[in-house]
Write an enzyme that holds these catalytic residues in place. Structure first.
Site, PDB file in Angstrom:
ATOM      1  N   HIS A   1       0.809  -1.217   0.000  1.00  0.00           N
ATOM      2  CA  HIS A   1       0.000   0.000   0.000  1.00  0.00           C
ATOM      3  C   HIS A   1       0.844   1.269   0.000  1.00  0.00           C
ATOM      4  O   HIS A   1       0.295   2.365  -0.116  1.00  0.00           O
ATOM      5  CB  HIS A   1      -0.949  -0.010   1.200  1.00  0.00           C
ATOM      6  CG  HIS A   1      -2.013  -1.056   1.106  1.00  0.00           C
ATOM      7  ND1 HIS A   1      -3.270  -0.795   0.585  1.00  0.00           N
ATOM      8  CD2 HIS A   1      -2.006  -2.367   1.424  1.00  0.00           C
ATOM      9  CE1 HIS A   1      -3.990  -1.911   0.614  1.00  0.00           C
ATOM     10  NE2 HIS A   1      -3.246  -2.875   1.118  1.00  0.00           N
TER      11      HIS A   1
ATOM     12  N   ASP B   1       3.550   9.333  -1.942  1.00  0.00           N
ATOM     13  CA  ASP B   1       2.409   8.592  -1.412  1.00  0.00           C
ATOM     14  C   ASP B   1       2.119   7.394  -2.304  1.00  0.00           C
ATOM     15  O   ASP B   1       2.257   7.492  -3.532  1.00  0.00           O
ATOM     16  CB  ASP B   1       1.167   9.485  -1.347  1.00  0.00           C
ATOM     17  CG  ASP B   1       0.379   9.300  -0.063  1.00  0.00           C
ATOM     18  OD1 ASP B   1       0.495   8.218   0.550  1.00  0.00           O
ATOM     19  OD2 ASP B   1      -0.354  10.224   0.334  1.00  0.00           O
TER      20      ASP B   1
END
Length: 469
Positions: free
Chosen positions: A157, A370
């Protein structure tokens, strides 16, 4: 149909009849309810003494939650230590923040082995095991060591760094060998997949064969054959659209609207973390007010930043820095009836945030790095299609790979982000609607259900065997 076993650092134990707040929890619960299975991981509880001897099981229809409490030492070395003071900064390209020591690496390995010991007796021969995130990279290898031959997939993730950065980790080869124990490794973006493939090519004797145009690679390395593929995670788009239509009229949204007194609103929502680029974001808002003074007393910036990992020194430091910056900027520009920055160190529920997104003229999402950043997608989904706001998005967020109709910015370019805010605040309605419609087309086509089904379908086809050309 094979039973699905999901393994994650934290387990979102839901009471019957209540809705899961996070998109990942929604996706996992939907998959588990469809196939039946187990959701296994840490309970979130830290206890004095040793970690819990046996998992606590909670039945909910065809789904079993199996959770373990962690002892204080295990939590400190595995979670606060190697996972969040070594892997997290490394995977977010922050070499200067990495803490490396053998004690935390051993703790990380020990807890992964402990989790594997506790899950292995619960597995059936035809189960599919789906492991999530950087906390649990060695988990599949630990199961293999115990003789488990089930199909196993892993999804990262966070971003995945290029080999030039990854090799700063003393045990980098062990980490990638452990990753290759899975049959399927999923990444958010083609950039992340490329970093993994480049490592296999340059740092191992393995081979990589690129497949198709959508980010798929077949890999042979460390005596294993696996697929690595791009699966960009998304949101429950229809549910958020529906929620936002009513949340925009909620009591909290009305209070926010009244407090603005007709002013425009820029919103940022991020966990308090150095990867989110919050100091640079505050500086860019200050640049907007300095370069375009017509916005003084006409625009407010609401930054929601709930604290996380509050006992880690880097997080204590960034919280102090942001409080000082907000105070200085407000002291410089505020009027007796206007505070430029509203900086809130607290969390809000999904319904409240949906209402805030609906009101905001600009969504400011500018992480320095991110994995995906679902706030960007949530902001767009919550807009009124007849009068949508504008998304200003960092080029270093995984979401930028799919959301090119946003205003894409370099978060290190403070003046450039300030100019993008000016463009967003003055963008004509026709252009705003055109950009929003294009973004929504992507979000409706590739929502959280598409992400889950794509991954599970690929895992169903494992193990892979192929000739490498």
């Amino acid at each position: 149909m094979s039973r699905l076993v999901v393994v994650s650092n934290r387990v979102a134990l839901m009471e019957e009849g209540k809705q899961a707040a996070g998109g990942l929890a929604v996706a996992i619960l939907a998959a588990l309810k469809k196939t039946g299975g187990i959701w296994f991981g840490w309970s979130g509880t830290v206890v004095d003494g040793e970690s819990q001897a046996e998992p606590t099981k909670t039945e909910a229809g065809k789904l079993t939650y199996a959770t373990l409490d962690l002892g204080r030492r295990d939590h400190e070395e595995y979670y606060n230590g190697f996972a969040n003071q070594t892997l997290w900064p490394l995977f977010h390209y922050r070499l200067g923040l990495i803490s490396v020591n053998r004690r935390t690496r051993e703790g990380y390995s020990r807890v992964n082995a402990y989790f594997a010991d506790k899950l292995e007796p619960l597995l059936r021969p035809d189960d599919m095991v789906w492991v999530h995130d950087y906390h649990l990279i060695p988990f599949g290898d630990e199961l293999r060591r115990r003789g488990c031959s089930q199909r196993m997939g892993f999804f990262l993730h966070t971003p995945f760094p290029p080999p030039e950065l990854l090799t700063a980790l003393p045990n980098h080869r062990d980490l990638i060998r452990e990753l290759c124990a899975y049959d399927l490794v999923g990444f958010h973006t083609a950039t992340d997949l490329r970093g993994f493939c480049d490592y296999i090519r340059t740092e191992t004797d393995g081979t990589v064969e690129q497949r198709g145009a959508y980010g798929t690679a077949m890999i042979r390395a460390f005596g294993r054959t696996l697929m690595a593929k791009v699966f960009p995670i998304s949101i429950d788009t229809p549910a958020l659209e529906s929620l936002a239509r009513t949340a925009g009229r909620s009591r909290q949204a009305e209070r926010l609207r009244e407090s603005l007194v007709g002013r425009r609103l820029i919103i940022g929502v991020d966990r308090l973390d150095y990867s989110k680029g919050l100091p640079q974001r505050f500086a860019a808002f200050e640049q907007l007010l300095e370069s375009y003074p017509e916005h003084c007393n006409r625009v407010s910036f609401l930054q929601v930043a709930p604290p996380s990992r509050e006992d880690v020194p880097e997080y204590i430091a960034i919280r102090r820095e942001l409080s000082e910056m907000a105070g200085r900027i407000n002291g410089r520009f505020a009027e007796f009836d206007w505070q430029p920055i509203r900086y809130l160190n607290r969390s809000f529920g999904q319904r409240v945030l949906a209402g805030f997104y609906r009101l905001a003229n600009v969504g400011l999402v500018t992480p320095l790095r991110d994995g995906m950043n679902l706030v960007a997608k949530e902001y767009v989904a919550c807009q009124d299609a007849d009068n949508p706001g504008v998304l200003v998005l960092s080029q270093f967020a995984g979401a930028a790979h799919e959301m090119g109709e946003a205003l894409i910015v370099n978060p290190f370019d403070i003046e450039g982000v300030g100019d993008a805010l000016q463009r967003a605040l003055t963008m004509p309605l026709g252009e705003r609607k055109e950009r929003h419609a294009a973004l929504m087309q992507t979000l409706r086509r590739q929502d959280i259900n598409w992400w889950r089904e794509s991954y599970v379908d690929a895992l169903t086809r494992a193990p892979y065997d192929f000739p490498v050309t």
